[in-house]
Design a protein around this motif. Structure first.
Motif, PDB file in Angstrom:
ATOM      1  N   THR A 131      89.412  73.207 -89.993  1.00  9.05           N
ATOM      2  CA  THR A 131      89.371  74.571 -90.542  1.00  9.05           C
ATOM      3  C   THR A 131      89.413  74.541 -92.064  1.00  9.05           C
ATOM      4  O   THR A 131      88.624  75.220 -92.732  1.00  9.05           O
ATOM      5  CB  THR A 131      90.544  75.397 -89.986  1.00  9.05           C
ATOM      6  OG1 THR A 131      90.451  75.412 -88.551  1.00  9.05           O
ATOM      7  CG2 THR A 131      90.536  76.814 -90.518  1.00  9.05           C
ATOM      8  N   VAL A 132      90.304  73.748 -92.626  1.00  8.55           N
ATOM      9  CA  VAL A 132      90.420  73.646 -94.083  1.00  8.55           C
ATOM     10  C   VAL A 132      89.139  73.057 -94.678  1.00  8.55           C
ATOM     11  O   VAL A 132      88.617  73.553 -95.685  1.00  8.55           O
ATOM     12  CB  VAL A 132      91.658  72.800 -94.477  1.00  8.55           C
ATOM     13  CG1 VAL A 132      91.652  72.468 -95.963  1.00  8.55           C
ATOM     14  CG2 VAL A 132      92.934  73.532 -94.091  1.00  8.55           C
ATOM     15  N   THR A 133      88.602  72.024 -94.037  1.00 10.85           N
ATOM     16  CA  THR A 133      87.375  71.390 -94.535  1.00 10.85           C
ATOM     17  C   THR A 133      86.211  72.367 -94.557  1.00 10.85           C
ATOM     18  O   THR A 133      85.484  72.471 -95.556  1.00 10.85           O
ATOM     19  CB  THR A 133      87.020  70.159 -93.685  1.00 10.85           C
ATOM     20  OG1 THR A 133      88.101  69.232 -93.741  1.00 10.85           O
ATOM     21  CG2 THR A 133      85.751  69.497 -94.180  1.00 10.85           C
ATOM     22  N   PHE A 135      86.338  75.641 -94.595  1.00 11.28           N
ATOM     23  CA  PHE A 135      86.600  76.675 -95.591  1.00 11.28           C
ATOM     24  C   PHE A 135      86.274  76.170 -97.000  1.00 11.28           C
ATOM     25  O   PHE A 135      85.593  76.851 -97.772  1.00 11.28           O
ATOM     26  CB  PHE A 135      88.055  77.148 -95.534  1.00 11.28           C
ATOM     27  CG  PHE A 135      88.358  78.199 -96.554  1.00 11.28           C
ATOM     28  CD1 PHE A 135      88.068  79.528 -96.297  1.00 11.28           C
ATOM     29  CD2 PHE A 135      88.904  77.864 -97.786  1.00 11.28           C
ATOM     30  CE1 PHE A 135      88.318  80.500 -97.243  1.00 11.28           C
ATOM     31  CE2 PHE A 135      89.154  78.832 -98.738  1.00 11.28           C
ATOM     32  CZ  PHE A 135      88.866  80.155 -98.462  1.00 11.28           C
ATOM     33  N   VAL A 136      86.747  74.971 -97.320  1.00 11.05           N
ATOM     34  CA  VAL A 136      86.501  74.423 -98.662  1.00 11.05           C
ATOM     35  C   VAL A 136      85.000  74.217 -98.887  1.00 11.05           C
ATOM     36  O   VAL A 136      84.461  74.600 -99.935  1.00 11.05           O
ATOM     37  CB  VAL A 136      87.279  73.101 -98.861  1.00 11.05           C
ATOM     38  CG1 VAL A 136      86.819  72.370-100.111  1.00 11.05           C
ATOM     39  CG2 VAL A 136      88.775  73.380 -98.929  1.00 11.05           C
ATOM     40  N   LEU A 137      84.312  73.638 -97.914  1.00 13.83           N
ATOM     41  CA  LEU A 137      82.885  73.398 -98.075  1.00 13.83           C
ATOM     42  C   LEU A 137      82.078  74.677 -98.215  1.00 13.83           C
ATOM     43  O   LEU A 137      81.150  74.762 -99.014  1.00 13.83           O
ATOM     44  CB  LEU A 137      82.332  72.569 -96.909  1.00 13.83           C
ATOM     45  CG  LEU A 137      82.709  71.099 -96.910  1.00 13.83           C
ATOM     46  CD1 LEU A 137      82.204  70.410 -95.641  1.00 13.83           C
ATOM     47  CD2 LEU A 137      82.144  70.398 -98.139  1.00 13.83           C
ATOM     48  N   ARG A 138      82.430  75.691 -97.460  1.00 14.46           N
ATOM     49  CA  ARG A 138      81.636  76.929 -97.463  1.00 14.46           C
ATOM     50  C   ARG A 138      82.032  77.905 -98.569  1.00 14.46           C
ATOM     51  O   ARG A 138      81.181  78.625 -99.083  1.00 14.46           O
ATOM     52  CB  ARG A 138      81.732  77.619 -96.113  1.00 14.46           C
ATOM     53  CG  ARG A 138      80.995  76.857 -95.047  1.00 14.46           C
ATOM     54  CD  ARG A 138      80.897  77.622 -93.776  1.00 14.46           C
ATOM     55  NE  ARG A 138      80.158  76.861 -92.781  1.00 14.46           N
ATOM     56  CZ  ARG A 138      79.942  77.262 -91.562  1.00 14.46           C
ATOM     57  NH1 ARG A 138      80.405  78.423 -91.167  1.00 14.46           N
ATOM     58  NH2 ARG A 138      79.261  76.514 -90.725  1.00 14.46           N
ATOM     59  N   HIS A 139      83.325  77.951 -98.896  1.00 10.73           N
ATOM     60  CA  HIS A 139      83.775  78.993 -99.825  1.00 10.73           C
ATOM     61  C   HIS A 139      84.203  78.491-101.202  1.00 10.73           C
ATOM     62  O   HIS A 139      84.230  79.276-102.148  1.00 10.73           O
ATOM     63  CB  HIS A 139      84.915  79.791 -99.181  1.00 10.73           C
ATOM     64  CG  HIS A 139      84.520  80.430 -97.893  1.00 10.73           C
ATOM     65  ND1 HIS A 139      83.683  81.505 -97.828  1.00 10.73           N
ATOM     66  CD2 HIS A 139      84.826  80.123 -96.615  1.00 10.73           C
ATOM     67  CE1 HIS A 139      83.492  81.861 -96.571  1.00 10.73           C
ATOM     68  NE2 HIS A 139      84.177  81.028 -95.809  1.00 10.73           N
ATOM     69  N   VAL A 140      84.559  77.232-101.306  1.00  7.12           N
ATOM     70  CA  VAL A 140      84.987  76.693-102.597  1.00  7.12           C
ATOM     71  C   VAL A 140      83.847  75.927-103.247  1.00  7.12           C
ATOM     72  O   VAL A 140      83.457  76.194-104.381  1.00  7.12           O
ATOM     73  CB  VAL A 140      86.245  75.815-102.458  1.00  7.12           C
ATOM     74  CG1 VAL A 140      86.633  75.194-103.771  1.00  7.12           C
ATOM     75  CG2 VAL A 140      87.404  76.618-101.863  1.00  7.12           C
ATOM     76  N   ILE A 141      83.281  74.979-102.506  1.00  9.09           N
ATOM     77  CA  ILE A 141      82.197  74.150-103.036  1.00  9.09           C
ATOM     78  C   ILE A 141      80.873  74.868-102.900  1.00  9.09           C
ATOM     79  O   ILE A 141      79.979  74.726-103.738  1.00  9.09           O
ATOM     80  CB  ILE A 141      82.160  72.780-102.321  1.00  9.09           C
ATOM     81  CG1 ILE A 141      83.453  72.021-102.613  1.00  9.09           C
ATOM     82  CG2 ILE A 141      80.950  71.972-102.742  1.00  9.09           C
ATOM     83  CD1 ILE A 141      83.597  70.713-101.870  1.00  9.09           C
TER      84      ILE A 141
END
Length: 143
Positions: A131-133, A135-141
């Motif tokens: 879930t964290v991965t 989220f980070v890939l789609r919304h942060v990076i």
């Protein structure tokens, strides 16, 4: 990056994994953990040990051929990440498998079915990390 919702294929695949897990436990008394099966295949304890592991691995990789027999075409395989991300992901999976003493198939399918506290904790950790991965890939990076 969009994830395609495939409920029937997912249900069919999950059912096949469940049936295979039950059959391996019922006929061989073994847990269907993919990384454990692969590790034992690479360094078998005996010829008989190698044979059943080879059969399970052959079944795992022959899925696309079965799809081709039923549909007449190979299934499309899309890898929406770079080769570097694949290598990094593989290394992270290797670390996770080592620390959790198993993988999602062993803990998530077989261990959860046996109500193993260790497997429940490992599966919860796998799901949280996923879930964290995502989220980070789609919304942060923005990958």
């Amino acid at each position: 990056m969009e994830t395609v919702f495939t409920p029937w294929q997912s249900l069919g695949g999950g059912a096949l994994i469940g049936i295979a897990s039950v059959m391996l436990m019922g006929f061989a008394g073994r847990i269907m953990g993919a990384t454990g099966i692969l590790a034992g295949f690479m360094q078998p304890a005996s010829k008989e040990d190698w044979a059943w592991r080879a059969a399970v691995l052959a079944g795992m990789v022959s899925g696309p051929l079965a799809v081709m027999l039923f549909t007449g075409q190979m299934p499309a395989v899309e890898v929406p990440v770079t080769p570097v991300m694949i290598v990094v992901g593989a290394l992270l999976v290797g670390v996770g498998v080592t620390f959790s003493s198993g993988c999602t198939s062993g803990h998530g399918v077989c261990g959860m079915a046996r109500l193993s506290p260790r497997s429940i904790a490992a599966t919860a950790t796998f799901m949280l990390a996923t879930t964290v991965t995502v989220f980070v890939l789609r919304h942060v990076i923005g990958a």
